[in-house]
Design a protein around this motif. Structure first.
Motif, mmCIF file in Angstrom:
data_model
loop_
_atom_site.group_PDB
_atom_site.id
_atom_site.type_symbol
_atom_site.label_atom_id
_atom_site.label_comp_id
_atom_site.label_asym_id
_atom_site.label_seq_id
_atom_site.Cartn_x
_atom_site.Cartn_y
_atom_site.Cartn_z
ATOM 1 N N CYS A 18 -8.459 -2.222 -0.082
ATOM 2 C CA CYS A 18 -8.573 -1.543 -1.385
ATOM 3 C C CYS A 18 -9.998 -1.532 -1.943
ATOM 4 C CB CYS A 18 -7.667 -2.204 -2.407
ATOM 5 S SG CYS A 18 -5.941 -2.225 -1.928
ATOM 6 N N CYS A 65 -7.275 3.084 -6.393
ATOM 7 C CA CYS A 65 -6.458 3.847 -5.474
ATOM 8 C C CYS A 65 -5.917 5.117 -6.110
ATOM 9 C CB CYS A 65 -5.299 2.919 -5.121
ATOM 10 S SG CYS A 65 -4.076 3.601 -4.040
ATOM 11 N N CYS A 96 0.841 -1.193 0.000
ATOM 12 C CA CYS A 96 0.000 0.000 0.000
ATOM 13 C C CYS A 96 0.888 1.259 0.000
ATOM 14 C CB CYS A 96 -0.895 -0.017 1.240
ATOM 15 S SG CYS A 96 -1.794 1.521 1.486
ATOM 16 N N CYS A 104 -6.503 2.267 3.693
ATOM 17 C CA CYS A 104 -7.965 2.461 3.629
ATOM 18 C C CYS A 104 -8.678 1.486 4.558
ATOM 19 C CB CYS A 104 -8.471 2.240 2.211
ATOM 20 S SG CYS A 104 -7.755 3.381 1.026
HETATM 21 FE FE1 SF4 Z 1 -3.650 1.448 0.110
HETATM 22 FE FE2 SF4 Z 1 -6.160 2.291 -0.115
HETATM 23 FE FE3 SF4 Z 1 -4.549 2.334 -2.218
HETATM 24 FE FE4 SF4 Z 1 -5.422 -0.008 -1.285
HETATM 25 S S1 SF4 Z 1 -6.661 1.599 -2.169
HETATM 26 S S2 SF4 Z 1 -3.319 0.472 -1.896
HETATM 27 S S3 SF4 Z 1 -5.477 0.404 0.925
HETATM 28 S S4 SF4 Z 1 -4.313 3.540 -0.341
#
Ligand code: SF4
Length: 378
Positions: A310, A162, A107, A306
């Motif tokens: 994701c 993301c 992440c 998050c």
């Molecule tokens: Fe990280 Fe959120 Fe991106 Fe997933 S969606 S890689 S949890 S920042």
């Protein structure tokens, strides 16, 4: 060009949609694309499908209709991540350095948070690149010869749930010879716009498969999109017993669920591992403080910025908690339906690593990364 992502336009996020469109119409470019695991359970919501319904096959079809030359599933990259991260954890356990756990690294928002708020733990973060960057490096290498033969250049696009992945793609650490392994990141919401702009009737198209030779991935790769998924996938790889019961034991060990902090104890090769799974940076901050003070001890900690992972990324269509639960359930259903459950059983992975495969002897160069600040604290 910028697109506002908040109603007050106070936060602006760069979008590369125009550059992707231009590349698609440029005959000197070969435009290949990978789609992250979590996109499949959310994109369809914009076209009337139920939250959690896996529409990856239709996403592949729609992407081909947009003009991309080859479409792939980032779950292959997730399978690669598991191969490398499980190896790293096994080595760490053997070496007996257990002051800090091994932290996951997929992440980019978590990596940025660690760099700014907890730089002293950087040496304990896995050196594995994220699935997007691993697969990006493999794709650029795979097309190198073809590009020279056909006098083309390959543009690598990633469809991600993301916004932070845009920042990851342009980091210097992910460039080789000054060229990024992933050229453009398009969010789920941006792909929805591109599909709409093209007039594709998403709910009416038939599903298609991804392209060879990276067309097979495992259920372990799919569950990367949900909190606890990386850990579950790594444990499937690490446990010696490969039975259905072993899969169930991991599933019910405490790593699944919507809580922001989860803990599990797991027997691994005669040793009891303490595992932490955290989503949300506030939760990560609290846990790290406890680890630093000695109040808590873990062998392995998965961190996703998050909440819920994701599936609820900032690049996904907005939804309420109940629909996030549907998305999570959808990821686990897709894993359940996958014929291959473990990354090491994926024949694509075997081919890449063995018998002169693209990764043989090049794992470190293509799949690992060292963030600049990590060495200063070793
Ligand atoms: Fe990280 Fe959120 Fe991106 Fe997933 S969606 S890689 S949890 S920042």
């Amino acid at each position: 060009q910028c697109a506002a992502v908040c109603p007050t336009a106070a936060i602006k996020v760069k979008t590369d949609m125009d550059k992707v469109w231009r590349s698609l119409y440029d005959p000197s470019k070969r435009v290949v694309v990978q789609v992250a695991p979590a996109v499949r359970v959310a994109l369809g919501e914009a076209f009337g499908l139920q939250p959690g319904e896996d529409s990856i096959g239709r996403i592949f079809t729609a992407i081909r209709m947009l003009g991309f030359d080859a479409v792939y599933d980032t779950c292959v990259g997730a399978d690669l991540t598991i191969m490398e991260e499980a190896k790293e954890l096994a080595e760490k356990l053997e070496n007996g350095d257990d002051r800090f756990p091994l932290f996951t690294s997929c992440c980019p928002a978590w990596i940025r948070f660690a760099e700014t708020r907890h730089p002293d733990i950087l040496p304990y973060i896995s050196t594995c690149k994220s699935p997007m960057e691993m697969f990006g490096a493999v794709l650029k290498e795979y097309y190198k010869e073809k590009d020279a033969e056909e006098e083309k250049s390959t543009i690598s696009v990633a469809i991600m749930p993301c916004v932070a992945k845009k920042m990851e793609a342009v980091r210097e650490e992910f460039k080789r010879d000054g060229i990024p392994d992933v050229d453009y990141v398009i969010t789920t919401k941006e792909l929805i716009r591109m599909i709409r702009e093209s007039g594709i009737q998403f709910d009416e198209i038939d599903p298609e498969a991804p392209d060879m030779p990276f067309s097979i991935s495992s259920g372990a790769g799919v569950i990367f999109g949900v909190t606890g998924g990386v850990t579950e996938a790594a444990l499937r790889r690490l446990v010696q017993e490969k039975s259905t019961q072993a899969l169930r034991d991991i599933k019910f060990s405490g790593i699944r669920g919507m809580e922001g902090v989860k803990e599990a104890l797991l027997e691994l090769n005669g040793r009891t591992l303490r595992i932490g799974v955290v989503s949300g940076l506030g939760n990560a901050d609290d846990l790290i403080e406890k680890i630093k003070s000695g109040e808590e001890h873990f062998d392995f900690v998965e961190v996703m910025a998050c909440p819920y992972g994701c599936i609820a990324g900032a690049g996904q269509p907005f939804c309420h908690k109940v629909d996030k639960k549907e998305r999570i359930d959808g990821m686990y259903r897709s894993d359940k339906a996958a014929p291959i459950k473990r990354s090491e059983e994926n024949p694509v992975i075997y081919t890449l690593y063995n018998n002169g495969g693209l990764l043989e002897g090049r794992e470190h160069e293509l799949l690992h990364v060292h963030y600049a600040g990590a060495h200063a604290h070793e």
